[in-house]
Write an enzyme that holds these catalytic residues in place. Structure first.
Site, PDB file in Angstrom:
ATOM      1  N   HIS A  66       0.834  -1.198   0.000  1.00  0.00           N
ATOM      2  CA  HIS A  66       0.000   0.000   0.000  1.00  0.00           C
ATOM      3  C   HIS A  66       0.871   1.252   0.000  1.00  0.00           C
ATOM      4  O   HIS A  66       2.031   1.203   0.410  1.00  0.00           O
ATOM      5  CB  HIS A  66      -0.858   0.081   1.266  1.00  0.00           C
ATOM      6  CG  HIS A  66      -1.639  -1.143   1.602  1.00  0.00           C
ATOM      7  ND1 HIS A  66      -3.013  -1.205   1.477  1.00  0.00           N
ATOM      8  CD2 HIS A  66      -1.267  -2.345   2.105  1.00  0.00           C
ATOM      9  CE1 HIS A  66      -3.444  -2.388   1.883  1.00  0.00           C
ATOM     10  NE2 HIS A  66      -2.401  -3.100   2.267  1.00  0.00           N
ATOM     11  N   TYR A  67       0.296   2.390  -0.377  1.00  0.00           N
ATOM     12  CA  TYR A  67       0.875   3.677   0.018  1.00  0.00           C
ATOM     13  C   TYR A  67      -0.097   4.352   0.979  1.00  0.00           C
ATOM     14  O   TYR A  67      -1.296   4.044   1.020  1.00  0.00           O
ATOM     15  CB  TYR A  67       1.245   4.567  -1.150  1.00  0.00           C
ATOM     16  CG  TYR A  67       0.168   4.972  -2.139  1.00  0.00           C
ATOM     17  CD1 TYR A  67      -1.142   5.268  -1.759  1.00  0.00           C
ATOM     18  CD2 TYR A  67       0.492   5.117  -3.483  1.00  0.00           C
ATOM     19  CE1 TYR A  67      -2.095   5.672  -2.671  1.00  0.00           C
ATOM     20  CE2 TYR A  67      -0.458   5.512  -4.414  1.00  0.00           C
ATOM     21  CZ  TYR A  67      -1.743   5.801  -4.001  1.00  0.00           C
ATOM     22  OH  TYR A  67      -2.681   6.197  -4.918  1.00  0.00           O
ATOM     23  N   THR A  68       0.423   5.299   1.787  1.00  0.00           N
ATOM     24  CA  THR A  68      -0.374   5.838   2.891  1.00  0.00           C
ATOM     25  C   THR A  68      -1.191   7.064   2.519  1.00  0.00           C
ATOM     26  O   THR A  68      -2.172   7.383   3.201  1.00  0.00           O
ATOM     27  CB  THR A  68       0.532   6.213   4.070  1.00  0.00           C
ATOM     28  OG1 THR A  68       1.457   7.229   3.641  1.00  0.00           O
ATOM     29  CG2 THR A  68       1.297   5.005   4.587  1.00  0.00           C
ATOM     30  N   GLU A 130       2.381  -0.878   4.625  1.00  0.00           N
ATOM     31  CA  GLU A 130       2.056   0.490   4.242  1.00  0.00           C
ATOM     32  C   GLU A 130       3.358   1.263   4.035  1.00  0.00           C
ATOM     33  O   GLU A 130       4.228   1.265   4.915  1.00  0.00           O
ATOM     34  CB  GLU A 130       1.209   1.168   5.319  1.00  0.00           C
ATOM     35  CG  GLU A 130      -0.215   0.670   5.405  1.00  0.00           C
ATOM     36  CD  GLU A 130      -1.156   1.346   4.403  1.00  0.00           C
ATOM     37  OE1 GLU A 130      -0.672   2.186   3.618  1.00  0.00           O
ATOM     38  OE2 GLU A 130      -2.361   1.025   4.421  1.00  0.00           O
ATOM     39  N   HIS A 177      -2.556  -3.093  -3.387  1.00  0.00           N
ATOM     40  CA  HIS A 177      -3.919  -2.910  -2.913  1.00  0.00           C
ATOM     41  C   HIS A 177      -4.869  -2.726  -4.093  1.00  0.00           C
ATOM     42  O   HIS A 177      -6.012  -3.202  -4.071  1.00  0.00           O
ATOM     43  CB  HIS A 177      -3.976  -1.698  -1.981  1.00  0.00           C
ATOM     44  CG  HIS A 177      -5.175  -1.674  -1.089  1.00  0.00           C
ATOM     45  ND1 HIS A 177      -5.438  -0.652  -0.221  1.00  0.00           N
ATOM     46  CD2 HIS A 177      -6.200  -2.561  -0.937  1.00  0.00           C
ATOM     47  CE1 HIS A 177      -6.562  -0.901   0.436  1.00  0.00           C
ATOM     48  NE2 HIS A 177      -7.043  -2.049   0.020  1.00  0.00           N
TER      49      HIS A 177
END
Length: 296
Positions: A66-68, A130, A177
């Site tokens: 994921h990225y945040t 993340e 994701h």
């Protein structure tokens, strides 16, 4: 009858009711104490662990990246304190550091509504990483995604390698994701270097020679119809409509596929290069996993 009752005027002696109750209470109290003492001295459940079955595996099947879309402080607050979502790991960008927020043996709520190859609710069978990254900015010229610092990616690569080794995760089950929730999610986005992970032997990658051959074919043939693209995307693993129409949901899935394998153009348009890539991805032997020095 008591012998004293034979005397003149004597009244037979009996135990008074109050004394009887007191005697009974003492007996009950002693019995209760005895039971409690017996319970304290009874050994607990003993489990013999000297035998281990050869038929077992980790419950973890997937690794999701994921990225945040937030800086580090806000990302940490969201994932560790706010109580709505979580992840097993958080990778900071400056300075580059890895934080474990949820033990790998426990479930983290990072995937949400998700599906891959018919498996749903991937929180129960995945580990989530993340990566601190602002995500994207919508501008008059279009959506602009933020790059990842190389030092941060170096750490992500090593973290992915170690998690895969611990849980024997298959390379094709290291996903973004967006892969498991296309349209709803875009992370880790087109700036994430999937090819770097492929070169490290962590994810499979379409064989370049086969892609070139299929591209030459599709360049001179009519483009397959939308139903063909939907069918191929479903074979890859995506949840995609199967009605033959180029609707928004189908474009989202095409765009997600392009983000990973052709990030230079992610408009979600069916085209010859996307068709060539799909051909190779779903063909047995089309996907290659690089052999690295660490794998030998």
């Amino acid at each position: 009858m008591d012998a004293r009752a034979t005397r003149a005027g004597a009244v037979p002696v009996a135990v008074r009711p109050q004394a009887a109750r007191w005697k009974m209470a003492r007996v009950a109290c002693i019995a209760t104490v005895a039971c409690l003492l017996a319970a304290c001295t009874t050994p607990g459940l003993r489990i013999d662990t000297s035998h281990t079955s050869v038929v077992q595996a980790s419950r973890v099947q997937f690794l999701i990246l994921h990225y945040t879309v937030a800086d580090f402080d806000l990302s940490l607050d969201i994932l560790a304190r706010q109580g709505r979502v979580s992840s097993h790991y958080l990778v900071r960008e400056d300075p580059v550091e890895v934080y474990r927020l949820v033990d790998e043996s426990r479930l983290a709520r990072h995937a949400g509504v998700s599906e891959w190859r018919g498996v749903t609710s991937l929180n129960a069978s995945s580990i989530g990483i993340e990566i601190v990254n602002p995500g994207f900015t919508d501008t008059p010229g279009g959506r602009v995604y933020a790059p990842y610092p190389e030092a941060q990616i170096d750490v992500v690569v090593e973290l992915v390698r170690q998690i895969m080794a611990r849980h024997d995760i298959r390379p094709e089950f290291v996903l973004g994701h967006a892969d498991i929730a296309p349209g709803r999610k875009q992370d880790p986005g087109p700036m994430f270097p999937w090819k770097r992970l492929a070169d490290e032997g962590l994810v499979p990658w379409p064989d370049a020679a086969q892609v070139a051959a299929r591209l030459a074919h599709h360049a001179v043939q009519p483009l397959p119809d939308v139903a063909w693209f939907q069918q191929q995307l479903a074979r890859v693993g995506y949840r995609v409509p199967r009605h033959g129409e180029l609707d928004e949901a189908t474009r989202d899935v095409i765009s997600t596929f392009q983000m990973k394998y052709r990030p230079g153009d992610i408009r979600g348009e069916p085209d010859a290069e996307t068709a060539a890539l799909l051909d190779v991805v779903v063909t047995p032997g089309g996907m290659r996993v690089a052999r690295t020095a660490a794998a030998h």
